[in-house]
Each structure stands twice: as structure tokens, then as C-alpha cells.
Design an enzyme around this catalytic site. Sequence first.
Site, PDB file in Angstrom:
ATOM      1  N   HIS A 260       0.700  -1.211  -0.082  1.00  0.00           N
ATOM      2  CA  HIS A 260       0.101  -0.124   0.023  1.00  0.00           C
ATOM      3  C   HIS A 260       0.862   1.119  -0.062  1.00  0.00           C
ATOM      4  CE1 HIS A 260       0.417  -0.290   4.390  1.00  0.00           C
ATOM      5  NE2 HIS A 260       0.452   0.976   4.375  1.00  0.00           N
ATOM      6  N   ASP A 295       0.152  -7.828   1.227  1.00  0.00           N
ATOM      7  CA  ASP A 295       0.356  -6.389   1.393  1.00  0.00           C
ATOM      8  C   ASP A 295       1.859  -6.197   1.432  1.00  0.00           C
ATOM      9  OD1 ASP A 295       0.077  -3.641   1.626  1.00  0.00           O
ATOM     10  OD2 ASP A 295      -0.093  -3.692   3.680  1.00  0.00           O
ATOM     11  N   SER A 376       4.546   2.207   8.159  1.00  0.00           N
ATOM     12  CA  SER A 376       4.348   1.204   7.188  1.00  0.00           C
ATOM     13  C   SER A 376       5.745   0.681   6.373  1.00  0.00           C
ATOM     14  CB  SER A 376       3.130   1.516   6.057  1.00  0.00           C
ATOM     15  OG  SER A 376       2.124   1.904   7.052  1.00  0.00           O
TER      16      SER A 376
END
Length: 530
Positions: A260, A295, A376
Site C-alpha cells: 500500500h 500487502d 508502514s
Amino acid sequence: MTIPDDAQPVAVPGGEGPDRAPTSPFASPSGRRELPPTPPTPAPEPTPSAPEAPSLDAPPVDEAVAPPSAPVAETAPVAPQPPAPHPPGTHWSVPHGSVPTFAQPSPSVPANPYGPAVQQPVPAPWAGVPYTTTGTTAGVDPVPPTGPSGVPHTVVLHRKRRRTLSAAWVVPLVIIALAAGAVGGVVGSRLTEDDRLADAGLPVAPAGASTVDRAPDSVAGIAAGVLPSVVSIQVDGPDGSATGSGFVLRGDGYLVTNNHVIAQADGSATTTITVTFVDGSEQDATIVGRTADYDLAVLKVDVEGLTPLLLGDSDAVVVGDPVVAVGAPLGLAGTVTTGIVSALNRPVSAGEATDSDDQAFINAIQTDAAINPGNSGGPLVNGAGEVIGINSAIAQPPGSLSTVGGSIGLGFAIPSNQVRRTAGQLIETGSATYPIIGVLLDQRYTGEGVQVSTDVQDGRQPVTADGPAERAGIHPGDVILAIDGRPVTDPDELIVAIRARTPGDTIVLHVRSGSSERDVRVKLDESPTD
């Protein structure tokens, strides 16, 4: 008048100062000493009068003073006396054989061997006698001595030659002085500051006293080993910018991050991915492969000799283990936070919540280490500095309207064993696969366990024909209660538990059909990821 070559200068008598009595109180104008035939009778002490100001330079008079009129007999010549003081830098030359005379102290003043000398007025016997000088001293007009015949002696005044420094010496000295002044100013300012602290009563640690050795397994030691391999990632494209973190997976330029983080750059020729290393250097990166199901994404930079982080065994992690999260939250590169493993096997949906095709199902490691937007893709490491997960998601309070929140102590990471398998596939083939059992789950079911759907969904059958579940004897409407002995109560729990495995692995499902329960062994198949 000339001075013979072998002549020695004769010092002008006078003791230590102009107000001291001559060494010989009976000197005559002829320069010869005369002794009285009978012992001198001391004069009666006169009535004391106001003494003149004592001289601080003259020593005490230590000889009695006799009347000047007492007859004396001619005896041996007068011995040379100590030189009288004269202006600095001036030398008086006196012809050999001549002994100048000095006026005697007033007979009315008695000798005082223990008290201070009294300055006496000195008659001017040389007044009106011409004399010559060679050389002058500013402000000084010395009175020349005379010989027995009254002929003036030549007074020679020698001025010491002044020495000067040339520019070749002056310039370096000035430079050295300026440098010394600058160093002294710096040292002085520090000493002054220390003095101020001491004056204020504040304790000051001595220099070097605060040196601390950090153990390799301390947070500081772990951070020192991990930070050089962590990177910041920025994606710029027509849809805006996105930031995140990542770390070195291989020394030849392969990096890993979340899908993402770089999702908007896939397939866009106008989007750029910039990777910033801990030393501030930047490199353009390209996408090697990515998968929305896990992901995960692998990037490549044209740099050799990087230091990769070691991937630990996430299956060996237990609740309570200390962990360290490293990344660039809100763009603040090189941020380190600490915490513990709060829970294991948390079913988490990561990625963009607005696009179901980009939803990832993670059998996540939960931690209370502070994780914020921008973390992230960064590593979650254990006490040995090994990566046990990739930080991917954070929980938001129920009912929160904010799409970008901060840490509330609930962060989630993709286990490192999953990262190892999926990243390896992305590097080798550019794509990845995930394991499946070949069933559709009913999201409306609210009972114990999870139920296999009884209806066709989007043209797909509840149980895939000749799939792993059908071969194991699972039918539509069956309820799966546990996987490998671990109870499941939510469809996402079963999905993430299966995806944490590898295609070809065999799992044991505890299944209830109607009123009977049984264990079935299912060999996992694989499906390509999005």
C-alpha cells in the site's frame, strides 16, 4: 684630559643614596685623609628640631660625625668607595688618581645607627665651575666632581642603545598573539560557564564521566545495528504523494516494503519512487513485484554493498517478547520506538480500506510499540536485532471518522516467515501465490466457528470442484471449528491462518457436519495473488 689605558674607573663615593654620609667623614678638599692627634670629643646633642622627611632609599648612618674643623694628619690615600647612584643609562668617567670631594653632613645632626637617615642639604661647592658632558639624559643635569686643583672632570653620559624588532619578527608575533587570544577566549568562556554553574550550586559532571557502554542487546545497541539498513520511501505521482518505510533485504539493492506504500506507482509512467538512506543519500527505485493479498512489495535500487537485515523466525515469537519498531513516521526518518509482543495470530485487514481488491489478510503480530502513518514497511525487530515482522497497520478507535490516525498502542506486523516466502517469490518471478482450501465462507453466519457457504457467490460454487476441501470430504454448510487445534470464530481468522501456510502444506481441520464432528486432513493448493 685623557685616561691611561690601564686605568680603572673610580666610583664616585656616596653610599646607597644622595642623603647618606660619606664613608670617610674627615675627607679634605685635597682628597687625602687626615687623622686628629687626639680622640675627637663628640659634640653635645642639639635641641631636637623638626626632622626632615626621611628617605626611604638610604640605609642608616652607622658612623659618628666629627666637627670638620678638627686637624688631621696626612695618612694613606682614601680607599675607593661604592658608586653613587646616578641616572639609569648614564656612566660617569673619572680620571685615574682623582678622588672627588663631597660635602659633609651638618655637624648639628647626630649619627643614629638604628634610626632612618635624615636627608641633609648638600652645599654646592662646584657652583660656577665649568664642566663638559658627552651625551645627555632627558631631565637629568648631573653635577660633575672636581679634582684637587679644582679642574672640572669630564662627565660622560652614555645612553643605552634601544633595540627594535623588524617587521619580519613583529608580524609572526602579532599572529601568534591573536591566535593565543582566540584560544584563551574559548577556554576562558568554557571555564567561566563552569564557574557560573559551580557558583549556582549546580552539579557538573567531569569530562568523560558520562561515557556509557551500550550492550548489543540494549535498545541503543539494537538501534545502532538496524538503522543503517532502514530506508524512507516517497512516491510522487499524478494522484499525489505517499510516504512509508522499508529495509534492505539483499545487499545487491533489493528492498522490501508494504504494497500500500507504493500501490499508486504500479503501472504509472509518470510516478517516481525515491528511496532515502540513513546517510541522506537518495536513489530512484523500481518495482520488482508486489502482492495486495499479503500487502508486500519488493523494490530495486542500483546500489551494491548494502547491509541487509536478518529475517528471524516469527513462529518462535511469544507474547511478552521485547521488540523495537524502526521507520519514518510522519516523515521523521530514523525513528525508534519500543514495546512488547502484545498478541499473536491477529486477523488484520491491511491496505486501502476503500478498495476491496487491495485488501490484505494478515495473520499479524500485535505490538504496543508506537506505530504511526509512515512506519508502514519498516521492520519490527526482536532483542537480537532480527526482523520478526513488517509494520503494516494500526487499530483505530471504534467510530473514529479520521482516515489517518496515530498510535493508540495497537500496531500490527506481517510475520517474518511470511515475508521470507512471499518476497522470495516476488524476486524470482515478479509475482506470488497463496494457499487455498477451495471453499467460500458465509460472512452472515454468527454461530460457533465459521460456516462454508451454501449459496453461489458471483458465479463461484461454495466448494470448488476437485479442490482440496472437496477431496477431504467437506460440503456446503459444514462448520469449521478449528485449524491445527486452534479455535476459529471469524472467517478472517481462518483465511489468515491458511494464508500463513505454504502451498502444499497439510493442515488439520476440525469440522462439524450436522450433529457430528470430525478431523479432516487437507492438502493446500495455491492460487496466484493479485
